[in-house]
Design an enzyme around this catalytic site. Sequence first.
Site, PDB file in Angstrom:
ATOM      1  CG  ASP A   1      -1.793   1.177   1.352  1.00  0.00           C
ATOM      2  OD1 ASP A   1      -2.343   1.602   0.320  1.00  0.00           O
ATOM      3  OD2 ASP A   1      -1.938   1.715   2.471  1.00  0.00           O
TER       4      ASP A   1
ATOM      5  CG  ASP B   1      -1.753   7.544   0.568  1.00  0.00           C
ATOM      6  OD1 ASP B   1      -1.011   8.510   0.414  1.00  0.00           O
ATOM      7  OD2 ASP B   1      -2.546   7.142  -0.300  1.00  0.00           O
TER       8      ASP B   1
END
Length: 223
Positions: free
Chosen positions: A8, A10
Amino acid sequence: MLKAIIFDMDGILIDSEPAWEAAKFEVMQRLCGIKITKADADATVGKRVEDIAYIWCKQFNLAPEKAADIAAAMNKAVIYWIQQHGEALPGVQGALQWLQANGFKVALASSSNMQVIDTVIDTLQLRRYFISLNSANELPYGKPHPMVYLNTAEKLGLSPLECLAIEDSVNGVIAAKAAQMEVIAIPPQELQHDPRYRIADRQLDSLLELPALLHGRLAQSAV
């Protein structure tokens, strides 16, 4: 056998969640005259900005066409913040270098759109490590739906069972688990003891711990 690590973005590569939170409060107040609560903001962590805007248009009885303006304004604010203040989180460079040196395929599966992804990857100078950058924004469904993870595995030419996902949000962990991937959760500090993260296969404090963890697995598999 584990062949790929899917990150991922953020909250894993860059601590942009405070920027997203600030953008949510500022944009909803400026464009819509609405003061959202921290609970409103927290409930949308890990979701696509377009989905967030749609949810709030529905929640606050705003015109549906307002969603596009909300999403665009939030993206613009976050991109500016990344360009001005973006720094890699602890362990990012070391983990990516180790993965590359040890033959793992490395990909990204983010809820952010490609403009935000490209801004982060280029600001942090990480492009050389990733063979595939994927945005849930370009797919019919975003996290917690598993589509972005399934799509990323397909692009890598791998089964989801050969992939390990690294996530910071509950929505992201749900998405990766639904894709039948092994999942490492790295929650924000304030959520380290949140029981919802128990569905992850492992929980770490930061990416600083990843090389040693995977090195141990490689050593075991070689026996």
